[in-house]
Enzyme design. Structure first.
Site, short mmCIF file in Angstrom:
data_model
loop_
_atom_site.label_atom_id
_atom_site.label_comp_id
_atom_site.label_asym_id
_atom_site.label_seq_id
_atom_site.Cartn_x
_atom_site.Cartn_y
_atom_site.Cartn_z
N LYS A 21 0.84 -1.21 0.00
CA LYS A 21 0.00 0.00 0.00
C LYS A 21 0.87 1.25 0.00
O LYS A 21 0.62 2.20 -0.75
CB LYS A 21 -0.94 -0.01 1.22
CG LYS A 21 -2.05 -1.05 1.11
CD LYS A 21 -2.85 -1.20 2.39
CE LYS A 21 -3.82 -2.36 2.27
NZ LYS A 21 -4.61 -2.62 3.48
N GLN A 51 -4.48 -1.52 9.74
CA GLN A 51 -4.45 -2.84 9.12
C GLN A 51 -5.02 -3.89 10.07
O GLN A 51 -4.65 -3.97 11.24
CB GLN A 51 -3.01 -3.19 8.72
CG GLN A 51 -2.87 -4.47 7.93
CD GLN A 51 -3.48 -4.43 6.53
OE1 GLN A 51 -3.67 -3.37 5.96
NE2 GLN A 51 -3.82 -5.58 5.98
N ASP A 85 -10.78 2.85 4.01
CA ASP A 85 -11.03 1.41 3.94
C ASP A 85 -12.53 1.13 3.73
O ASP A 85 -12.90 0.02 3.36
CB ASP A 85 -10.62 0.74 5.26
CG ASP A 85 -9.32 -0.03 5.14
OD1 ASP A 85 -8.97 -0.44 4.02
OD2 ASP A 85 -8.65 -0.20 6.18
N1 GUN Z 1 -6.79 -6.81 6.26
C1 GUN Z 1 -7.09 -7.50 5.14
N2 GUN Z 1 -7.60 -6.67 4.21
C2 GUN Z 1 -7.63 -5.44 4.75
C3 GUN Z 1 -8.03 -4.17 4.26
O1 GUN Z 1 -8.51 -4.01 3.14
N3 GUN Z 1 -7.87 -3.14 5.13
C4 GUN Z 1 -7.38 -3.29 6.37
N4 GUN Z 1 -7.29 -2.22 7.15
N5 GUN Z 1 -7.00 -4.47 6.86
C5 GUN Z 1 -7.12 -5.53 6.04
#
Ligand code: GUN
Length: 293
Positions: A52, A96, A119
């Site tokens: 990311k 996350q 998100d």
């Molecule tokens: N864990 C797995 N996928 C995601 C996501 O899209 N965002 C976040 N914050 N955690 C995740």
């Protein structure tokens, strides 16, 4: 059978976003800024967050990575969320998941200002999505919808079977596939671990979105000729044939299912690469105050 190339589509969208960011900067506008909070050292989470941050750099965003050890308290993490909520330079941020067991993911998610929730996990964004209102769409459902759109795949009146009822994929994507307009207008059936006659239901599907997290769950004899199959699975299955020691495995037995499909996404290189560009798009929208003023 034709492949839906998520990798190429994601690269194309990244170029579009980079172009827009360059224009914003040239006009003296604010550089979009994404912050990511990572707790602990889970291998999967480390990789996702690193990807990311790298994607942010590629399109010209500013990014900030905030790390905590596994033993961070819920209170400390809530204080971090509060700081990011208030920081005017941060347009959007993510925490996350998963978080360690002693921290409530619900509490953390709810503490995030929904106007910075790129998100799309906050109840306000989920609620607005289900009402068809402008909102931050969560990354995986948005990525699936964008793939269908860019490949002009017909959805109106089709029977879409969603496998899985998770909050981050199954539930939201089923809402999006049934909403009015394109891509949408589907008749949607959601199947899950307690569903009876899954095979019979899948055999009726024009579109199958497999998001159970069960490697190679969908077999060749569960799919009708000409179906569109979207594979959301990304389970790390141990393998001695790769350098990393695991192989990313989808929810679809690709070799059996692909010959029957009109369109199918591979794993890797299908839905996966699209999720990061959804996050970038949300951050760009947040920076431009396009969803919430
Ligand atoms: N864990 C797995 N996928 C995601 C996501 O899209 N965002 C976040 N914050 N955690 C995740």
């Amino acid at each position: 059978m034709k492949l839906i190339d998520g990798k190429a589509t994601a690269a194309e969208i990244k170029r579009e976003i980079a172009q827009e960011v360059a224009q914003i900067k040239a006009a003296g506008g604010k550089t979009p800024h994404l912050a990511a909070v990572l707790v602990g050292h889970d291998g999967g989470s480390e990789t996702y967050v690193a990807n990311k941050v790298r994607a942010c750099e590629e399109v010209g965003f500013k990014s900030t990575l905030i790390r905590y050890e596994e033993d961070v308290t819920e209170k400390e993490l809530l204080a971090c969320v509060e700081r990011l909520n208030k920081d005017a330079d941060i347009d959007g941020f993510i925490v996350q998941l998963p978080l360690p067991g002693h921290i409530s993911e619900e509490k953390i998610t709810e503490a995030i200002d929904y106007r910075k929730d790129v998100d799309g996990f906050h109840p306000v964004n989920v609620g607005r999505m289900s009402l068809g209102m402008p909102c931050f769409l969560s990354a995986t459902p948005a990525g699936i919808i964008e793939l269908l759109r860019r490949y002009n795949i017909e959805t109106k009146g089709k029977h879409c079977v969603v496998l899985g009822r998770s909050n981050i994929v199954g539930k939201p994507v089923s809402m999006l596939m049934m909403r009015k307009g394109y891509p949408g207008d589907c008749t949607v059936t959601v199947c899950h671990s307690r569903t009876q006659n899954i095979k019979e239901i899948c055999l009726q599907a024009d579109i199958i979105i497999a998001a159970l997290g069960v490697p190679e769950f969908l077999r060749g004899d569960m799919v009708k000729e000409g179906a569109v199959v979207i594979d959301v699975g990304t389970t790390r299955v141990p393998s001695d044939q790769t350098k990393s020691g695991f192989k990313l495995t989808g929810d679809v037995a690709f070799n059996e299912v692909a010959p029957k499909c009109s369109w199918i996404t591979p794993v890797p290189g299908g839905v996966g690469p699209m999720t990061i560009v959804s996050l970038l798009r949300n951050t760009l929208l947040a920076g431009k105050k396009m969803i919430y003023a």
